[in-house]
Design an enzyme around this catalytic site. Structure first.
Site, PDB file in Angstrom:
ATOM      1  N   GLU A  47      25.228   6.899  19.506  1.00  0.00           N
ATOM      2  CA  GLU A  47      24.354   5.728  19.479  1.00  0.00           C
ATOM      3  C   GLU A  47      24.738   4.913  18.262  1.00  0.00           C
ATOM      4  O   GLU A  47      25.327   5.438  17.308  1.00  0.00           O
ATOM      5  CB  GLU A  47      22.883   6.166  19.409  1.00  0.00           C
ATOM      6  N   GLU A  53      21.603  13.329  22.447  1.00  0.00           N
ATOM      7  CA  GLU A  53      21.281  13.322  21.012  1.00  0.00           C
ATOM      8  C   GLU A  53      20.282  14.439  20.785  1.00  0.00           C
ATOM      9  O   GLU A  53      19.094  14.276  21.044  1.00  0.00           O
ATOM     10  CB  GLU A  53      20.664  11.972  20.610  1.00  0.00           C
ATOM     11  N   CYS A  90      15.793  14.764  13.337  1.00  0.00           N
ATOM     12  CA  CYS A  90      16.867  15.589  13.925  1.00  0.00           C
ATOM     13  C   CYS A  90      17.998  15.878  12.946  1.00  0.00           C
ATOM     14  O   CYS A  90      18.556  16.969  12.935  1.00  0.00           O
ATOM     15  CB  CYS A  90      17.432  14.873  15.141  1.00  0.00           C
ATOM     16  N   ASN A 133       9.614  11.394  17.647  1.00  0.00           N
ATOM     17  CA  ASN A 133       9.640  11.192  16.190  1.00  0.00           C
ATOM     18  C   ASN A 133       9.937   9.756  15.762  1.00  0.00           C
ATOM     19  O   ASN A 133       9.485   9.322  14.709  1.00  0.00           O
ATOM     20  CB  ASN A 133      10.607  12.183  15.526  1.00  0.00           C
TER      21      ASN A 133
HETATM   22  N1  LIG Z   1      19.922  13.729  17.781  1.00  0.00           N
HETATM   23  C1  LIG Z   1      18.972  12.813  17.780  1.00  0.00           C
HETATM   24  O1  LIG Z   1      19.225  11.623  17.692  1.00  0.00           O
HETATM   25  C2  LIG Z   1      17.528  13.240  17.883  1.00  0.00           C
HETATM   26  C3  LIG Z   1      16.543  12.325  17.523  1.00  0.00           C
HETATM   27  C4  LIG Z   1      15.214  12.712  17.615  1.00  0.00           C
HETATM   28  C5  LIG Z   1      14.861  13.992  18.044  1.00  0.00           C
HETATM   29  N2  LIG Z   1      15.836  14.862  18.368  1.00  0.00           N
HETATM   30  C6  LIG Z   1      15.484  16.238  18.776  1.00  0.00           C
HETATM   31  O2  LIG Z   1      14.383  16.225  19.655  1.00  0.00           O
HETATM   32  C7  LIG Z   1      13.601  17.400  19.519  1.00  0.00           C
HETATM   33  C8  LIG Z   1      12.147  17.044  19.370  1.00  0.00           C
HETATM   34  O3  LIG Z   1      11.769  16.163  20.362  1.00  0.00           O
HETATM   35  P1  LIG Z   1      10.925  16.607  21.644  1.00  0.00           P
HETATM   36  O4  LIG Z   1      10.036  17.743  21.269  1.00  0.00           O
HETATM   37  O5  LIG Z   1      10.315  15.384  22.204  1.00  0.00           O
HETATM   38  O6  LIG Z   1      12.070  17.141  22.613  1.00  0.00           O
HETATM   39  P2  LIG Z   1      11.940  17.585  24.142  1.00  0.00           P
HETATM   40  O7  LIG Z   1      13.301  18.024  24.548  1.00  0.00           O
HETATM   41  O8  LIG Z   1      10.809  18.492  24.346  1.00  0.00           O
HETATM   42  O9  LIG Z   1      11.559  16.239  24.923  1.00  0.00           O
HETATM   43  C9  LIG Z   1      12.343  15.076  24.843  1.00  0.00           C
HETATM   44  C10 LIG Z   1      12.078  14.208  26.055  1.00  0.00           C
HETATM   45  O10 LIG Z   1      12.552  14.862  27.223  1.00  0.00           O
HETATM   46  C11 LIG Z   1      11.538  14.863  28.219  1.00  0.00           C
HETATM   47  N3  LIG Z   1      11.745  16.042  29.051  1.00  0.00           N
HETATM   48  C12 LIG Z   1      11.293  17.303  28.824  1.00  0.00           C
HETATM   49  N4  LIG Z   1      11.747  18.120  29.791  1.00  0.00           N
HETATM   50  C13 LIG Z   1      12.501  17.382  30.643  1.00  0.00           C
HETATM   51  C14 LIG Z   1      13.235  17.659  31.835  1.00  0.00           C
HETATM   52  N5  LIG Z   1      13.283  18.893  32.346  1.00  0.00           N
HETATM   53  N6  LIG Z   1      13.895  16.654  32.434  1.00  0.00           N
HETATM   54  C15 LIG Z   1      13.879  15.402  31.926  1.00  0.00           C
HETATM   55  N7  LIG Z   1      13.181  15.071  30.806  1.00  0.00           N
HETATM   56  C16 LIG Z   1      12.507  16.047  30.168  1.00  0.00           C
HETATM   57  C17 LIG Z   1      10.252  14.854  27.413  1.00  0.00           C
HETATM   58  O11 LIG Z   1       9.169  14.404  28.197  1.00  0.00           O
HETATM   59  C18 LIG Z   1      10.616  13.888  26.297  1.00  0.00           C
HETATM   60  O12 LIG Z   1      10.514  12.549  26.719  1.00  0.00           O
HETATM   61  C19 LIG Z   1      14.154  18.096  18.288  1.00  0.00           C
HETATM   62  O13 LIG Z   1      14.983  19.159  18.689  1.00  0.00           O
HETATM   63  C20 LIG Z   1      14.975  17.020  17.620  1.00  0.00           C
HETATM   64  O14 LIG Z   1      16.009  17.498  16.815  1.00  0.00           O
HETATM   65  C21 LIG Z   1      17.164  14.506  18.309  1.00  0.00           C
HETATM   66  C1  LIG Z   2      16.612   7.078  10.926  1.00  0.00           C
HETATM   67  N1  LIG Z   2      16.993   8.454  10.647  1.00  0.00           N
HETATM   68  C2  LIG Z   2      16.251   8.942   9.492  1.00  0.00           C
HETATM   69  C3  LIG Z   2      18.422   8.529  10.342  1.00  0.00           C
HETATM   70  C4  LIG Z   2      16.650   9.306  11.785  1.00  0.00           C
HETATM   71  C5  LIG Z   2      17.432   9.083  13.037  1.00  0.00           C
HETATM   72  C6  LIG Z   2      16.804   9.716  14.273  1.00  0.00           C
HETATM   73  C7  LIG Z   2      16.660  11.194  14.221  1.00  0.00           C
HETATM   74  O1  LIG Z   2      15.676  11.845  14.498  1.00  0.00           O
END
Ligand SMILES: NC(=O)c1ccc[n+]([C@@H]2O[C@H](COP(=O)([O-])OP(=O)(O)OC[C@H]3O[C@@H](n4cnc5c(N)ncnc54)[C@H](O)[C@@H]3O)[C@@H](O)[C@H]2O)c1
Ligand SMILES: C[N+](C)(C)CCCC=O
Length: 517
Positions: A491, A277, A311, A180
């Site tokens: 972070e 995260e 997220c 994202n």
């Molecule tokens: N808290 C935060 O800062 C934050 C920010 C952005 C997105 N997110 C969360 O991320 C999710 C969406 O992102 P997504 O669909 O890319 O998530 P995802 O968990 O499917 O994938 C994230 C990353 O992990 C890798 N990955 C997948 N399986 C793995 C494994 N078994 N071992 C190691 N790496 C692996 C993927 O290739 C990708 O690079 C949502 O739940 C969102 O809330 C959190």
């Molecule tokens: C920059 N924002 C909008 C706070 C998003 C942080 C990363 C989360 O997905």
């Protein structure tokens, strides 16, 4: 004309960027170069397991293919990063600071081309991608500032003896990112990691593989030792090779809860520290004394940035009953006005979702919400822009759901799309109980003019990132991270420095040794 040899690499790098710039309108970009990066250049993985297609969400078009990295390629990247770590970790904080500042300057200079590629690969509007890239260079500037301030403590002991502490780098850190905020996540991880003297290997999401390698080129251009920031492309298997590698000291992961659990399990086997995260389902609480226009703006910011794929979004919007009608009417009116379409157009405010399957998943949540009794107040259906080249893009109208209850799936689960659920409430005590009734704990927000209540409410919220009278702003000085199943570690802010360093205590005896034996 013959060029000075030292100019050749710079010009060929510029050539890369210029070719991106020339192909910057929607539907015209073609992936041409390798997307892995190690020992200071773009490479194809030595053992690419298979290739996958990269899509342009705005058009649904395949922009090219890239190779997933296998175990050998991961090991080569680790060895490359290890060698660079030896040099980089010996530099003073001020020396590292200068390099990070130069990288920040280059990002600023190239922000338009990076933002353009981010838009092409992610589908978010160029308007937002520019903000993301601004936050990215600001992040590097911020940690450049902190690099020179890394210091230990001096502790006096009896008889003139003393001790001191040293904050030391961890070694080769791995960053694994979501799709994202591709460039911004890479910066949020690499800036504090490098500031503390570490090397980093970054694995972007396979859905957005394009921009991380640009960051790698920029670090090289800014003067980091060759290999300090490597990029390996791939999915779960590549991520696993990284997490399990014996020479990796730390893993910082951004992604979903289920993957976070796997990362933690793998890291546990090597006693590696992790930063997680993860996802969220955050509450936004709007009291009846709020400035209505601010509350509506806050709710839009909390739900519709990056097509709702954020997220920390405040997707459970609790509205005090006295203003439910007025708030709902205004929020629906404003949501209907959001300009959807070609993300590279200046006036677009909502682009395309990341993939066809994700769009269908989000629409599925809306169908289920209707079945469970929610009322679609606007949007929630696929959107087909007039421009024929966008007809296969992954667009939908942003959706506001009324008649929601806490037990509905749309209120309990992270949708990661442009779907706001409105939930009425009566009292502060009641809303706090309901707001905290979730396994997630990433963020939360409150709108009220009552200052005591505002602080009381955020103190009671079980969430790592709380907002009073605003939502989803993210200055890099502020630590960001979750409570509960939204993860741990932070972070941004000074706090992130602790997660990329370790503390050594040195005890110094100034007298004779008194042995008990
Ligand atoms: N808290 C935060 O800062 C934050 C920010 C952005 C997105 N997110 C969360 O991320 C999710 C969406 O992102 P997504 O669909 O890319 O998530 P995802 O968990 O499917 O994938 C994230 C990353 O992990 C890798 N990955 C997948 N399986 C793995 C494994 N078994 N071992 C190691 N790496 C692996 C993927 O290739 C990708 O690079 C949502 O739940 C969102 O809330 C959190
Ligand atoms: C920059 N924002 C909008 C706070 C998003 C942080 C990363 C989360 O997905």
């Amino acid at each position: 004309m013959l060029l000075r040899p030292s100019l050749q690499p710079l010009l060929s790098r510029l050539g890369t960027f210029l070719s991106f710039t020339k192909m910057s309108s929607t539907g015209t970009f073609h992936l041409q170069q390798p997307l892995n990066y190690r020992t200071g250049s773009r490479v194809q993985p030595v053992d690419g397991s298979h290739s996958e297609e990269v899509y342009e969400p705005a058009t649904g078009r395949v922009m090219g293919k890239f190779l997933f990295s296998g175990e050998k390629e991961v090991d080569l990247a680790v060895q490359s990063a290890k060698a660079a770590f030896k040099i980089w970790s010996q530099k003073s904080g001020m020396e590292r600071s200068r390099v990070l500042l130069e990288a920040a300057r280059i990002i600023r200079e190239r922000s338009e081309e990076i933002a353009t590629l981010e838009t092409i690969n992610n589908g978010k509007s160029i308007f937002e991608a520019r903000m993301d890239i601004d936050i990215s260079w600001q992040c590097l500037e911020y940690y450049a500032g902190l690099a020179g301030a890394i210091a230990g403590q001096h502790i006096q002991l009896p008889g003139g003896s003393f001790a001191y502490t040293r904050r030391e780098a961890l070694g080769v850190c791995v960053g694994i990112g979501a799709w994202n905020y591709p460039f911004q996540i890479a910066c949020w991880k690499s800036a504090p990691a490098l500031a503390c003297g570490n090397a980093m290997i970054y694995k972007p999401s396979p859905l957005t593989p394009i921009s991380a390698v640009m960051l790698a080129e920029i670090f090289t251009q800014a003067g980091v030792p060759s290999g300090l920031f490597c990029v390996v492309q791939g999915g779960a298997a590549t991520g696993q090779f990284l997490c399990q590698h014996r020479d990796v000291a730390k893993v910082s992961f951004t992604g979903s809860v289920p993957t976070g659990i796997k990362i933690m399990e793998m890291s546990a086997k090597g006693i590696k520290p992790v930063t997680l995260e993860l996802g969220g389902k955050s509450p936004l609480i709007i009291f009846s004394d709020s400035v209505l226009e601010n509350a509506v703006n806050g709710a839009l910011m909390a739900n519709f940035l990056t097509q709702g794929e954020v997220c920390c979004n405040g997707t459970r919007v609790f509205v005090q009953r006295q203003i439910l009608e007025a708030f709902t009417e205004e929020v629906v009116k404003r949501t209907q006005k959001i300009k959807i379409g070609d993300p590279l157009l200046e006036d677009t405010r909502m682009g395309a979702l990341i993939s066809r399957s994700h769009l269908e998943r989000v629409l599925g949540f809306i169908t289920q919400a209707k079945e469970q009794g929610a009322k679609v107040l606007c949007g929630g259906d696929p959107y087909v822009p007039d421009d024929p080249k966008l007809k296969n893009g992954y667009y939908m109208r942003p959706c506001v759901l009324g008649n929601c209850r806490d037990d509905m799936t749309c209120v309990k689960e992270e949708i990661f799309g442009p779907v706001m659920s409105i939930l009425p409430f009566d009292t502060e005590e009641e809303v706090l109980e309901r707001a905290n009734n979730t396994t997630f704990g990433l963020a939360g927000g409150v709108f009220t003019r009552d200052i005591q209540r505002a602080h009381r409410v955020v103190a009671a919220l079980q969430a790592g990132m709380c907002f009073i009278n605003n939502y989803n702003i993210s200055p890099v000085e502020l630590p960001f991270g979750g409570y509960k199943m939204s993860g741990f570690g932070r972070e941004n802010g000074q706090a992130a420095m602790e997660y990329y360093s370790q503390l050594k205590t040195v005890c110094v005896e100034m007298g004779d040794v008194a042995s008990v034996f």
